[in-house]
Design a protein around this motif. Structure first.
Motif, PDB file in Angstrom:
ATOM      1  N   ARG A 159     -10.379 -78.812 -36.230  1.00  0.00           N
ATOM      2  CA  ARG A 159     -11.517 -79.228 -35.407  1.00  0.00           C
ATOM      3  C   ARG A 159     -11.016 -79.977 -34.189  1.00  0.00           C
ATOM      4  O   ARG A 159     -10.175 -80.871 -34.288  1.00  0.00           O
ATOM      5  N   VAL A 160     -11.533 -79.539 -33.035  1.00  0.00           N
ATOM      6  CA  VAL A 160     -11.144 -80.131 -31.762  1.00  0.00           C
ATOM      7  C   VAL A 160     -12.348 -80.851 -31.192  1.00  0.00           C
ATOM      8  O   VAL A 160     -13.437 -80.284 -31.108  1.00  0.00           O
ATOM      9  N   GLU A 161     -12.162 -82.103 -30.841  1.00  0.00           N
ATOM     10  CA  GLU A 161     -13.233 -82.837 -30.161  1.00  0.00           C
ATOM     11  C   GLU A 161     -12.706 -83.330 -28.835  1.00  0.00           C
ATOM     12  O   GLU A 161     -11.705 -84.044 -28.790  1.00  0.00           O
ATOM     13  N   GLY A 162     -13.370 -82.932 -27.755  1.00  0.00           N
ATOM     14  CA  GLY A 162     -12.866 -83.290 -26.431  1.00  0.00           C
ATOM     15  C   GLY A 162     -11.499 -82.669 -26.221  1.00  0.00           C
ATOM     16  O   GLY A 162     -11.319 -81.471 -26.435  1.00  0.00           O
ATOM     17  N   GLU A 163     -10.531 -83.494 -25.850  1.00  0.00           N
ATOM     18  CA  GLU A 163      -9.200 -82.958 -25.530  1.00  0.00           C
ATOM     19  C   GLU A 163      -8.239 -83.005 -26.719  1.00  0.00           C
ATOM     20  O   GLU A 163      -7.109 -82.566 -26.610  1.00  0.00           O
ATOM     21  N   ARG A 164      -8.710 -83.567 -27.838  1.00  0.00           N
ATOM     22  CA  ARG A 164      -7.774 -83.805 -28.936  1.00  0.00           C
ATOM     23  C   ARG A 164      -8.169 -83.124 -30.230  1.00  0.00           C
ATOM     24  O   ARG A 164      -9.332 -82.752 -30.433  1.00  0.00           O
ATOM     25  N   ILE A 165      -7.201 -83.026 -31.111  1.00  0.00           N
ATOM     26  CA  ILE A 165      -7.462 -82.532 -32.452  1.00  0.00           C
ATOM     27  C   ILE A 165      -8.105 -83.671 -33.252  1.00  0.00           C
ATOM     28  O   ILE A 165      -7.571 -84.791 -33.289  1.00  0.00           O
ATOM     29  N   ALA A 166      -9.276 -83.380 -33.863  1.00  0.00           N
ATOM     30  CA  ALA A 166      -9.983 -84.420 -34.616  1.00  0.00           C
ATOM     31  C   ALA A 166      -9.603 -84.375 -36.085  1.00  0.00           C
ATOM     32  O   ALA A 166      -9.402 -85.404 -36.718  1.00  0.00           O
ATOM     33  N   GLU A 167      -9.532 -83.161 -36.634  1.00  0.00           N
ATOM     34  CA  GLU A 167      -9.120 -83.059 -38.039  1.00  0.00           C
ATOM     35  C   GLU A 167      -8.559 -81.680 -38.349  1.00  0.00           C
ATOM     36  O   GLU A 167      -8.872 -80.694 -37.692  1.00  0.00           O
TER      37      GLU A 167
ATOM     38  N   MET B 281     -17.957 -81.712 -26.186  1.00  0.00           N
ATOM     39  CA  MET B 281     -17.776 -80.317 -26.650  1.00  0.00           C
ATOM     40  C   MET B 281     -16.802 -80.301 -27.819  1.00  0.00           C
ATOM     41  O   MET B 281     -15.697 -80.827 -27.727  1.00  0.00           O
ATOM     42  N   SER B 282     -17.245 -79.720 -28.925  1.00  0.00           N
ATOM     43  CA  SER B 282     -16.298 -79.611 -30.018  1.00  0.00           C
ATOM     44  C   SER B 282     -16.153 -78.154 -30.458  1.00  0.00           C
ATOM     45  O   SER B 282     -17.044 -77.336 -30.260  1.00  0.00           O
ATOM     46  N   THR B 283     -14.986 -77.849 -30.962  1.00  0.00           N
ATOM     47  CA  THR B 283     -14.627 -76.482 -31.312  1.00  0.00           C
ATOM     48  C   THR B 283     -14.005 -76.481 -32.700  1.00  0.00           C
ATOM     49  O   THR B 283     -13.228 -77.376 -33.027  1.00  0.00           O
ATOM     50  N   LEU B 284     -14.348 -75.476 -33.487  1.00  0.00           N
ATOM     51  CA  LEU B 284     -13.727 -75.328 -34.799  1.00  0.00           C
ATOM     52  C   LEU B 284     -12.927 -74.025 -34.821  1.00  0.00           C
ATOM     53  O   LEU B 284     -13.484 -72.951 -34.609  1.00  0.00           O
ATOM     54  N   VAL B 285     -11.633 -74.165 -35.027  1.00  0.00           N
ATOM     55  CA  VAL B 285     -10.772 -72.985 -35.175  1.00  0.00           C
ATOM     56  C   VAL B 285     -10.727 -72.693 -36.662  1.00  0.00           C
ATOM     57  O   VAL B 285     -10.153 -73.461 -37.449  1.00  0.00           O
ATOM     58  N   LYS B 286     -11.373 -71.598 -37.061  1.00  0.00           N
ATOM     59  CA  LYS B 286     -11.698 -71.364 -38.466  1.00  0.00           C
ATOM     60  C   LYS B 286     -10.846 -70.257 -39.080  1.00  0.00           C
ATOM     61  O   LYS B 286     -10.567 -69.252 -38.423  1.00  0.00           O
ATOM     62  N   SER B 287     -10.424 -70.469 -40.315  1.00  0.00           N
ATOM     63  CA  SER B 287      -9.838 -69.439 -41.181  1.00  0.00           C
ATOM     64  C   SER B 287      -8.448 -68.960 -40.787  1.00  0.00           C
ATOM     65  O   SER B 287      -8.005 -67.900 -41.207  1.00  0.00           O
ATOM     66  N   GLY B 288      -7.762 -69.718 -39.955  1.00  0.00           N
ATOM     67  CA  GLY B 288      -6.415 -69.321 -39.572  1.00  0.00           C
ATOM     68  C   GLY B 288      -5.359 -69.891 -40.501  1.00  0.00           C
ATOM     69  O   GLY B 288      -5.659 -70.642 -41.438  1.00  0.00           O
ATOM     70  N   THR B 289      -4.106 -69.514 -40.241  1.00  0.00           N
ATOM     71  CA  THR B 289      -2.969 -70.108 -40.937  1.00  0.00           C
ATOM     72  C   THR B 289      -2.274 -71.048 -39.959  1.00  0.00           C
ATOM     73  O   THR B 289      -1.742 -70.601 -38.943  1.00  0.00           O
ATOM     74  N   VAL B 290      -2.345 -72.327 -40.257  1.00  0.00           N
ATOM     75  CA  VAL B 290      -1.741 -73.314 -39.360  1.00  0.00           C
ATOM     76  C   VAL B 290      -0.238 -73.376 -39.630  1.00  0.00           C
ATOM     77  O   VAL B 290       0.193 -73.565 -40.772  1.00  0.00           O
ATOM     78  N   VAL B 291       0.530 -73.195 -38.573  1.00  0.00           N
ATOM     79  CA  VAL B 291       1.990 -73.228 -38.702  1.00  0.00           C
ATOM     80  C   VAL B 291       2.533 -74.328 -37.808  1.00  0.00           C
ATOM     81  O   VAL B 291       2.295 -74.335 -36.602  1.00  0.00           O
ATOM     82  N   THR B 292       3.237 -75.273 -38.411  1.00  0.00           N
ATOM     83  CA  THR B 292       3.918 -76.310 -37.629  1.00  0.00           C
ATOM     84  C   THR B 292       5.416 -76.206 -37.917  1.00  0.00           C
ATOM     85  O   THR B 292       5.857 -75.315 -38.642  1.00  0.00           O
ATOM     86  N   ALA B 293       6.188 -77.143 -37.380  1.00  0.00           N
ATOM     87  CA  ALA B 293       7.632 -77.109 -37.605  1.00  0.00           C
ATOM     88  C   ALA B 293       7.975 -77.365 -39.068  1.00  0.00           C
ATOM     89  O   ALA B 293       9.036 -76.974 -39.537  1.00  0.00           O
TER      90      ALA B 293
END
Ligand SMILES: [Zn+2]
Length: 463
Positions: free
Chosen positions: A22-30, A1-13
């Protein structure tokens, strides 16, 4: 199962950028710009939203025995409530019984969590006894992923250990790379002050605060840091509540000493006045260290901004007002110590920190997720949005308005410390290891899906 979280603003530290995840399985793929959906891929529209790493609450007490009763949230209700507020990992505390092995406590706490936890969970070990095989037990725990230990300088005859024990534990971490967390209050002095108050007939909830002076906290923080320096180990002060204690941490850090500290939303937003509420209401705000006069709040916010404080956790330890807090109706020392907060940490820190301009968005992510991941040996698996990290993601709606109330919260407790607080900014979709566990206000994660987090020694506090 893969999921694409689209068009957001990614905020990290460390950065804020328009990007898809893009999420594939339990991890972030790209993570990248304009990633195109693949056939059959689920797409989550994050337009207008922030995409942040799942929150990490490094200080919770679920299903914990205390003073003849047990904290009212178990690992199911507690972690589900955490998820609603955007927290996808917790670190709870197993308690070593005096004269028993740490492994027994670890087994007991893992049984409490297994089959129940909705989010991932790690465990710290509370050390009450280093006699016999205690030091070997510490090494054993590190191999089991318990990379941190908590010791108490308060609660004589219950949890308190002497300075020799603290120093031995610190010295052992200098060898095994674990981290010592300290409950820093001078318990022996406090007990004398408490006995005097009771002898004078002072039994109301507010005396819980008035018998635990800030000097008792600051002195213990100073002593804990001095012992850590002598042992050649870092130290982490839990639930720091006052300017006086903060000054001790700041002074040590300015000298290059690896001292770290967390504070909690209650110390940033509530004050000793809450303990003076009419009737027995003040009991809702009885926890340790106690709430302080309001003047301390801006100092703690400043500490978070300038990295004198590194983490915000909750010390979530709920007891119902009607049938648990009431145990101390005639004697404040019998009020179960603790308050609920696991669900509201991210909302409160975002609203009162970011919206008010006290914290940047990146610092918000750092103190609620990335720093605890680093310090407690979970980074970059947790606390980061990058290829290879666990897909613990929160789609955060910066415009969502919410009024905190016991009527609508998901914690199993009959009051809220923040009743009526209005916040702007809330979790909309919450993913844990690629699975949506909260979607538009609905719980979707099954109890028992949460996994034990084996944490590694020599975490961020050692670097
Ligand atoms: Zn605690």
């Amino acid at each position: 199962m893969s999921t694409l979280v689209k068009s957001g603003t990614v905020v990290t530290a460390h950065e804020t950028k328009k990007a898809d995840v893009r999420v594939e399985g339990e991890r972030i793929a790209e993570v990248g710009e304009n990633l195109q959906p693949r056939t059959g891929e689920r797409v989550i529209d994050a337009a207008g939203m922030y995409v942040i790493p799942g929150g990490i609450d490094a200080h919770t007490h679920l299903d914990m025995p205390f003073g003849g009763t047990t904290s009212s949230d178990d690992f199911e209700t507690g972690t589900r409530a955490a998820a609603f507020g955007g927290t996808t990992s917790i670190v709870d505390f197993a308690i070593q019984g005096r004269g028993t092995r740490m492994r027994d406590a670890l087994d007991t706490w893992r049984k409490k969590a297994e089959g129940r936890a909705v989010t991932d969970y790690g465990l710290h070990m509370i050390v009450t006894d280093l006699g016999g095989a205690g030091l070997e037990d510490m090494d054993d725990m590190v191999r089991e992923g318990v990379a941190s230990f908590k010791l108490f300088m308060a609660y004589p005859n219950v949890l308190m250990v002497d300075d020799g024990t603290i120093f031995k534990a610190l010295s052992q971490t200098a060898k095994n790379g674990a981290l010592i967390c300290m409950h820093a209050e001078n318990g022996s002095v406090i007990d004398v002050i408490v006995a005097r108050a009771l002898a004078e007939g002072k039994t109301a909830p507010v005396y819980h605060a008035l018998t635990r002076p800030v000097q008792a906290e600051a002195e213990a923080v100073h002593r804990a840091i001095a012992m850590a320096e002598m042992a050649g180990a870092p130290v982490y002060i839990v639930h720091l509540s006052s300017e006086d204690a903060l000054n001790q941490v700041r002074e040590a850090r300015d000298r290059g000493v690896p001292a770290f500290a967390e504070t909690c939303p209650q110390y940033l937003l509530l004050s000793v006045e809450d303990l003076e509420r009419p009737g027995f209401e003040g009991a809702k705000y009885v926890f340790t260290p106690p709430l302080r006069p309001k003047e301390h709040q801006p100092k703690l916010w400043g500490g978070l901004k300038h990295d004198h404080l590194q983490v915000v956790s909750t010390d979530h330890c709920p007891f119902c007002f009607a049938d648990q807090k009431i145990l101390g109706k005639d004697d404040f020392t019998k009020i179960p110590n603790g308050g609920p907060g696991i669900e509201n940490r991210m909302q409160l820190i975002y609203h009162h920190g970011v919206n008010s301009g006290k914290l940047t968005l990146n610092r918000f992510v750092e103190i609620t997720s990335t720093a605890p991941a680093r310090i407690f040996g979970m980074y970059p698996r947790k606390g980061e949005i990058a290829a290879g990290s666990d897909a613990d993601l929160v789609i955060w709606d910066p415009e969502a308005r919410h009024t905190i109330s016991a009527k609508t919260h998901h914690m199993r407790v009959d009051y809220s410390m923040f009743e009526g607080f209005e916040v702007r900014g809330n979790a909309r979709v919450v993913m844990s290891r690629g699975e949506v566990i909260v979607d538009a206000g609905q719980a979707a994660g099954k109890p028992g899906r949460g996994r034990y987090l084996k944490r590694t020694a020599h975490g961020g506090a050692w670097k």
